[in-house]
Design an enzyme around this catalytic site. Structure first.
Site, short mmCIF file in Angstrom:
data_model
loop_
_atom_site.label_atom_id
_atom_site.label_comp_id
_atom_site.label_asym_id
_atom_site.label_seq_id
_atom_site.Cartn_x
_atom_site.Cartn_y
_atom_site.Cartn_z
N ASP A 183 0.54 -1.60 -0.40
CA ASP A 183 -0.35 -0.19 0.02
C ASP A 183 0.42 1.20 -0.02
O ASP A 183 0.76 2.05 -0.90
CB ASP A 183 -0.63 -0.36 1.09
N GLU A 421 1.92 -8.87 11.96
CA GLU A 421 1.78 -8.93 10.59
C GLU A 421 3.33 -8.75 9.41
O GLU A 421 3.98 -8.60 8.71
CB GLU A 421 1.34 -7.74 10.43
C1 9WN Z 1 -5.76 -2.66 2.21
C2 9WN Z 1 -4.38 -8.16 4.17
C3 9WN Z 1 -4.12 -6.68 3.69
C4 9WN Z 1 -2.53 -8.16 2.68
C5 9WN Z 1 -1.97 -5.95 1.90
C6 9WN Z 1 -1.74 -5.58 2.87
C7 9WN Z 1 -2.83 -4.85 3.83
C8 9WN Z 1 -5.38 -3.23 3.56
C9 9WN Z 1 -4.41 -2.03 4.35
O1 9WN Z 1 -3.44 -5.89 4.04
O2 9WN Z 1 -3.71 -3.82 3.56
O3 9WN Z 1 -5.78 -4.16 1.07
O4 9WN Z 1 -6.45 -2.36 4.66
O5 9WN Z 1 -3.83 -2.28 5.03
O6 9WN Z 1 -0.89 -4.70 2.77
O7 9WN Z 1 -0.81 -6.70 1.27
O8 9WN Z 1 -2.85 -7.95 1.77
O9 9WN Z 1 -3.67 -9.01 5.02
#
Ligand code: 9WN
Length: 448
Positions: A183, A421
């Site tokens: 992101d 994470e």
């Molecule tokens: C937006 C779920 C996801 C991962 C992504 C990570 C994060 C989301 C967020 O979480 O993104 O899609 O709200 O931050 O960047 O890689 O798939 O774990």
């Protein structure tokens, strides 16, 4: 902080047991949420890694996970980046996405309207390989599943070819940083600096910052305004894939997604051969893989050898040093000398070999880079799931020693059993969410 401040190191059996518990606890029955509090829904690329972890526990459950995801595939072939559960604790949820009016959407479930990197064929490959080692019944189950969903995967890859190869670079284009899965990576700073949220951006309240210890581990509010503004633009064209590419203020060729597309297209072609799927389609996949591999190799900067992204709207290369620069190592195609040089950069003091790292796992941004930020999300921390991806790709490429080292160091990073994470590179402390499903999943696979 020193390494002594680290929580304890669990013995391997306890670590595996804990990882299994995380996946069980996050299981709603039909899907495993990405994490218990921060992400109470199914994410596309998370689901692929989660299924790989589930395969170590129960092949049937692994297959069911991907079935849930694939059932949410849009009629044009896109696999959406979020499949929403009924949980309300995440923003932006389905109302903000407003995909209900898009004709291609699935009818039985609500989803977001963008995609994530195409790693799903890799998950199927891994599940089939694991199942073949466990029992005949499992092997038949996994192979039957792969044969049944192969067409869906082919249509997903065809969607990428049809709608997302949009400029001469031949790289896969993304219309939102969320599509990259990284992101707020500095890769996207420049393209995002040109996204100017309109004054008519509907108000909103973030929830993510309430679910982590420190908001400085997450993207900034300015970032979020831009993320939300892009959703308004996507909604404005009702998620019609051509219009999306024509109108989004963010249109960037993503070298990392392209490398994964190349790798996954080859893997899918290979599975297609094993399962006697349509020969013409298998041949197409091979061609797509070859083209994508070439595009990644051509994106490499002559001075560093690292792969770069390209801002399609503004026509410039983005050579910010992030781990995406190592994309050619995932898919090949850059040539032996270039690869050897890139591998030594990866192991060198600017990256995994940095003397102050707690574990020799590639950080998301080089600790020597100006924009490195050791606690903020995709701007410096280490992500175990990416270490797994590189270790799997390296093993597949026959680089056994490098693969083993990544596994060993990935396990060092995750040995406290918190399943962060992402991790602070110098102390090895978990950041963001804990009990993150994909972290537990890759640990399970590493421990198998
Ligand atoms: C937006 C779920 C996801 C991962 C992504 C990570 C994060 C989301 C967020 O979480 O993104 O899609 O709200 O931050 O960047 O890689 O798939 O774990």
């Amino acid at each position: 902080t020193t390494a002594e401040a680290r929580p304890k190191t669990l013995p391997t059996s306890a670590l595996a047991e804990r990882a299994a518990v995380v996946l069980r606890d996050n299981d709603t029955g039909s899907l495993v949420t990405a994490s218990p509090k921060l992400y109470p829904h199914m994410w596309s690329w998370d689901a692929a890694f989660i299924a790989i972890g589930l395969a170590q526990l129960d092949i049937g459950r692994a297959v069911a996970e991907l079935d849930t995801l694939l059932a949410a595939q849009w009629s044009d072939g896109m696999i959406p980046h979020i499949v929403f559960t009924s949980a309300t604790g995440y923003f932006p949820g389905p109302d903000r996405w407003g995909t209900d009016a898009a004709p291609q959407r699935p009818r039985h479930v609500r989803t977001s309207g963008i995609c994530q990197p195409p790693v799903h064929a890799i998950a199927i490959r891994r599940i089939v390989d694991v199942a073949r080692r466990t029992s005949r019944v499992d092997a038949a189950l996994a192979e039957g599943f792969a044969a049944r969903v192969w067409q869906r995967l082919y249509r997903w890859h065809r969607w990428i070819i049809r709608y997302r190869i949009v400029d001469a670079s031949g790289l896969v284009a993304i219309v939102h940083g969320w599509e990259s899965g990284m992101d707020n990576s500095p890769r996207w700073d420049e393209p995002y600096s040109r996204v100017v949220p309109g004054t008519n951006l509907p108000p909103y309240a973030r929830l993510d910052v309430l679910r982590v210890d420190d908001p400085a581990e997450r993207p900034s509010d300015d970032d979020y305004d831009r993320y939300l503004w892009l959703i308004e633009q996507l909604r404005g064209v009702n998620y019609e894939p051509e219009a999306v590419v024509n109108t989004s203020d963010f249109l960037v060729a993503d070298t990392f997604a392209t490398a994964l597309f190349a790798l996954a297209s080859d893997v899918l072609a290979e599975l297609g051969e094993e399962l006697a799927c349509d020969r013409d389609q298998v041949a197409e996949l091979r061609q797509w893989a070859a083209r994508a591999r070439r595009a990644v190799a051509l994106s490499c900067r002559p001075d560093t050898g690292m792969a770069a992204d390209r801002d399609i709207r503004y026509g410039n290369w983005i050579a910010t040093p992030t781990l995406a620069g190592f994309s050619p190592l995932l898919c090949g195609g850059a040539g032996d000398r270039a690869e050897a040089a890139l591998l030594s950069t990866l192991d060198g003091p600017d990256w995994s070999g940095h003397p102050d790292l707690f574990a020799a796992v590639v950080p998301s941004v080089s600790p020597c880079a100006r924009r490195f930020d050791q606690r903020r999300y995709w701007r410096g921390p280490q992500w175990p799931v990416l270490a797994w991806l590189f270790s799997w790709a390296f093993a597949r490429r026959g680089w056994t020693a490098q693969a083993a080292r990544l596994r060993e160091q990935g396990l060092r990073l995750t040995a406290d059993g918190s399943f962060g994470e992402y991790y602070e590179p110098f102390t090895g402390s978990p950041l963001g969410s804990t009990n993150q499903s994909w972290t537990a999943a890759v640990v399970l696979d590493w421990l198998a």
